[in-house]
Design an enzyme around this catalytic site. Sequence first.
Site, PDB file in Angstrom:
ATOM      1  CB  ALA A 284      -0.968  -0.032   1.166  1.00 20.71           C
TER       2      ALA A 284
ATOM      3  CG  ASP B 299      -3.412  -3.395   1.243  1.00 19.68           C
ATOM      4  OD1 ASP B 299      -3.127  -4.418   1.897  1.00 19.68           O
ATOM      5  OD2 ASP B 299      -2.768  -2.998   0.262  1.00 19.68           O
TER       6      ASP B 299
HETATM    7  O1  MRU Z   1      -1.140  -7.490  -3.093  1.00 21.82           O
HETATM    8  P1  MRU Z   1      -0.048  -6.774  -2.362  1.00 21.82           P
HETATM    9  O2  MRU Z   1       1.247  -7.490  -2.399  1.00 21.82           O
HETATM   10  O3  MRU Z   1       0.059  -5.326  -2.781  1.00 21.82           O
HETATM   11  O4  MRU Z   1      -0.535  -6.773  -0.849  1.00 21.82           O
HETATM   12  C1  MRU Z   1       0.256  -6.154   0.108  1.00 21.82           C
HETATM   13  C2  MRU Z   1      -0.288  -6.275   1.481  1.00 21.82           C
HETATM   14  O5  MRU Z   1      -1.327  -6.846   1.709  1.00 21.82           O
HETATM   15  C3  MRU Z   1       0.475  -5.560   2.553  1.00 21.82           C
HETATM   16  O6  MRU Z   1       0.367  -6.253   3.762  1.00 21.82           O
HETATM   17  C4  MRU Z   1      -0.114  -4.156   2.712  1.00 21.82           C
HETATM   18  O7  MRU Z   1      -0.138  -3.494   1.484  1.00 21.82           O
HETATM   19  C5  MRU Z   1       0.639  -3.354   3.688  1.00 21.82           C
HETATM   20  S1  MRU Z   1       2.236  -2.948   3.112  1.00 21.82           S
HETATM   21  C6  MRU Z   1       3.023  -2.010   4.269  1.00 21.82           C
END
Ligand code: MRU
Length: 374
Positions: A59, A246
């Site tokens: 995110a 997110d």
């Molecule tokens: O699908 P992704 O790899 O973008 O998902 C990422 C996550 O779920 C993370 O845990 C979230 O974005 C937090 S990152 C600090």
Amino acid sequence: MNVRLQDRTRHFRTVAFNPARNAVQLIDQRLLPHRFAVVSTRDFRETARAIRDMTVRGAPAIAATAAYGLAQGARAFPGLSLKPFQRHLDLVEHTLAHARPTAVDPLNAMRNVRAAMAAARTVEEQQELALSAAEDFADASVEECRQIGRHGAPLIRAGARVLTHCNAGWLACVDIGTATAPLYAAQAQGRRFHVYCDETRPRCQGALLTAWELAQQGIPHEVIADNAAGHLMQRGEIDLIIVGSDRVLGRTGDIANKIGTYTKAVLAHRHGIPFYVAIPFSTIDWRLHSGRDIPIEERDEEEVLGTWGVITRPGERPAATARRVYVRTANPGSGARNPGFDVTPAELITGIITPLGLFKPRELWARRRQLGHE
Ligand code: MRU
């Protein structure tokens, strides 16, 4: 974060901007851990594509990418008239915002950039402000992660066994990470501990990215199959869980994170294991009233029906030149359902680690002024 490449160690940010080329520079996360490469996107559409195809993911990282993408789009506008410029900006923002729907960070980041641009009167001045606001967002995000580390480090006792899900590390941010920030801070304070990385099917961000990051950092860790976490919790082999998010609802404390987070939170509750969520300010959504309203990304079924990797024999280290391939694992002809995220309700969360300190999920709304709600 420092990366060892052959014999040299170099510092990288996950996301950066090259003003001379008007290009967003991204560590290509689709290639890790088998290859390290930085790629450039030449225009805002390519930047949106890089978010969609997960060249960049996580995110806060896609937030910085969107902020730079907005500046990139603004700087590419050739005219001097404000009205067509505003229409162009709306298109750029819309394109970047719709690349991936669940994380609120890109929306918050681009809102910051547009608010900063509003202070200028000419197209040229607004173009300049767009880039400085995007740089400010990226710098602030790094500092927030540092503060998350400071506040979260006391949770990591010497000898602790910590579980994390997906990748909420520096690759998911501009630098340092959210869930990993307390780990890095505890390590800097001289404590030794062990991290279990959930594999995180179907994209395997835990096995590929978190494991690589922790190896770069010299933190003892092991990858576990997603299904192994409950067993380890039941046997008393996990002391603490930290994940990123997110979207955290400021009104309720419910959180969206990578698919499988909810399952881990339910298991943690069953076994009395503390479950923490680490976030920068950009992850807070002050608008939505219910976790059910969070848009959940549905991704391509191919992610579930197969997997990506490099060809090697079991037990052997793959060659540096090994080619990345997709391997079909599921029954040919079967389809799949692939929700990318799930929602963990506030009552399963022990605390939210923010740059301002630890809060109970339901405390966020009462602390909204401090936490950046306008
Ligand atoms: O699908 P992704 O790899 O973008 O998902 C990422 C996550 O779920 C993370 O845990 C979230 O974005 C937090 S990152 C600090």
